[in-house]
Design a protein around this motif. Structure first.
Motif, PDB file in Angstrom:
ATOM      1  N   SER A  12       0.828  -1.217   0.000  1.00 41.16           N
ATOM      2  CA  SER A  12       0.000   0.000   0.000  1.00 41.16           C
ATOM      3  C   SER A  12       0.854   1.255   0.000  1.00 41.16           C
ATOM      4  O   SER A  12       0.700   2.139  -0.852  1.00 41.16           O
ATOM      5  N   CYS A 148      -3.789   2.003  -8.801  1.00 42.52           N
ATOM      6  CA  CYS A 148      -3.807   2.503  -7.424  1.00 42.52           C
ATOM      7  C   CYS A 148      -2.573   3.341  -7.125  1.00 42.52           C
ATOM      8  O   CYS A 148      -2.650   4.374  -6.452  1.00 42.52           O
ATOM      9  N   MET A 239     -11.140   4.508  -0.910  1.00 43.36           N
ATOM     10  CA  MET A 239      -9.981   4.676  -1.797  1.00 43.36           C
ATOM     11  C   MET A 239     -10.287   5.506  -3.038  1.00 43.36           C
ATOM     12  O   MET A 239      -9.386   6.133  -3.593  1.00 43.36           O
ATOM     13  N   HIS A 263      -7.884   7.831   1.150  1.00 44.88           N
ATOM     14  CA  HIS A 263      -7.373   6.964   0.078  1.00 44.88           C
ATOM     15  C   HIS A 263      -6.482   5.862   0.631  1.00 44.88           C
ATOM     16  O   HIS A 263      -6.633   4.685   0.263  1.00 44.88           O
ATOM     17  N   GLY A 266      -8.467   3.273   2.401  1.00 43.30           N
ATOM     18  CA  GLY A 266      -9.154   2.425   1.437  1.00 43.30           C
ATOM     19  C   GLY A 266      -8.228   1.426   0.775  1.00 43.30           C
ATOM     20  O   GLY A 266      -8.591   0.258   0.571  1.00 43.30           O
ATOM     21  N   ILE A 267      -7.012   1.872   0.442  1.00 43.47           N
ATOM     22  CA  ILE A 267      -6.029   0.977  -0.170  1.00 43.47           C
ATOM     23  C   ILE A 267      -5.637  -0.133   0.799  1.00 43.47           C
ATOM     24  O   ILE A 267      -5.500  -1.303   0.414  1.00 43.47           O
ATOM     25  N   GLN A 270      -8.399  -2.561   0.735  1.00 44.02           N
ATOM     26  CA  GLN A 270      -8.367  -3.314  -0.521  1.00 44.02           C
ATOM     27  C   GLN A 270      -7.282  -4.384  -0.499  1.00 44.02           C
ATOM     28  O   GLN A 270      -7.492  -5.518  -0.924  1.00 44.02           O
TER      29      GLN A 270
END
Length: 295
Positions: A12, A148, A239, A263, A266-267, A270
């Motif tokens: 990330s 991303c 994200m 963000h 969110g990453i 994910q």
């Protein structure tokens, strides 16, 4: 698979850091002096911090240097070389901007290519693993990592309009990766029959052993479907959607900071799902997918 915090943090943070280095290398923006210093501190803190997290994840960190000798066959080795090359080249580029007030364009473009190339090599570590069908998606897995990284880099570099577009693209690619990944195990054709080499209708009478071991802890970990759906919604919202909304509705430094925090959160969500939902074919020996195989 059981999500290791160090690998989640690595993939990330380093992705965002190399994404920021990519845009700095392209001159988007082209800062100088103390402003440039701050940009590069953020970029290197994320990129190097993520790499250090992965380093300490190794069972025997002192042998990490040996990975550099396997570049012909190992994507992990290629990632190591690409990361070092990117950090060195961008370090020289940063020196010119911070201390000399000079932008060496050709060096920046080379550093940008190496930075995004590092993210690609990271993605291929997972994408080339045929034993984990959900990861073994080309080009979906590399595109998810790259989109991303670029979205985070655009957000951190202050390229607002581009950041909004890339954030939405990253969200769309992630949804595609999830959708395709949900059927990958069945499409790969791995069943208890292919695992054992036996024919006919197979069933699991007894597991290979009665207690837990590395395989059951790390490779046969499963996340409940209802929890996965909730986490997917949270991941996309944090994200992609919320950061894009924040920088459009609240175009201030506070809005930018909140967008970055959202963000990254969110990453992280994910990436937790990326590992938690990964199904290793060894799970077939422990009863995984028996219902699907019978169907």
């Amino acid at each position: 698979m059981h999500p290791a915090p160090s690998v989640i943090i690595f993939s990330s943070l380093s992705g965002a850091g190399f994404g920021l280095l990519f845009f700095l290398g392209l001159g988007m923006p082209a800062p100088s002096g103390w402003v440039a210093f701050v940009f590069y501190v953020i970029a290197y803190a994320l990129a190097v911090g993520g790499l250090l997290s992965a380093f300490f994840h190794l069972a025997n960190p002192k042998n990490a240097v040996k990975s550099y000798s396997q570049w012909r066959t190992s994507w992990l080795s290629r990632e190591a070389w690409a990361a070092v090359a990117a950090l060195v080249v961008m370090g020289l580029y940063a020196f010119g901007q911070v201390f000399l007030g000079t932008t060496w364009t050709a060096l920046g473009w080379l550093g940008a290519a190496l930075s995004i190339g590092t993210v690609f090599t990271t993605s291929m570590i997972y994408a080339q693993l045929k034993t984990i069908p959900r990861w073994n998606q080309l080009p979906a897995t590399p595109l998810m990592f790259l989109s991303c990284s670029l979205a985070g880099g655009a957000l951190l570099s202050g390229n607002v309009t581009l950041a909004v577009v890339l954030l939405l693209v990253a969200g769309g690619v992630t949804l595609w990766h999830w959708s395709a990944g949900d059927t990958r195990f069945a499409e790969a054709g791995s069943t208890l029959n292919t695992a054992t080499g036996l024919k006919g209708k197979m069933g699991l009478w007894e597991k290979p052993h009665t207690g837990e071991n590395y395989l059951t802890r790390e490779m046969v970990y499963q996340v409940a479907r209802k929890h996965a759906v909730k986490l997917r919604v949270i991941a996309i919202a944090l994200m992609s959607l919320l950061p894009a909304l924040l920088i459009l509705v609240l175009p201030t430094h506070i809005g930018a900071v909140l967008a970055v925090i959202s963000h990254i959160a969110g990453i992280l969500t994910q990436r937790w799902l990326f590992f938690a939902e990964a199904e290793h074919v060894v799970g077939l020996y422990y009863g995984a997918h028996l219902g699907k195989a019978a169907a």
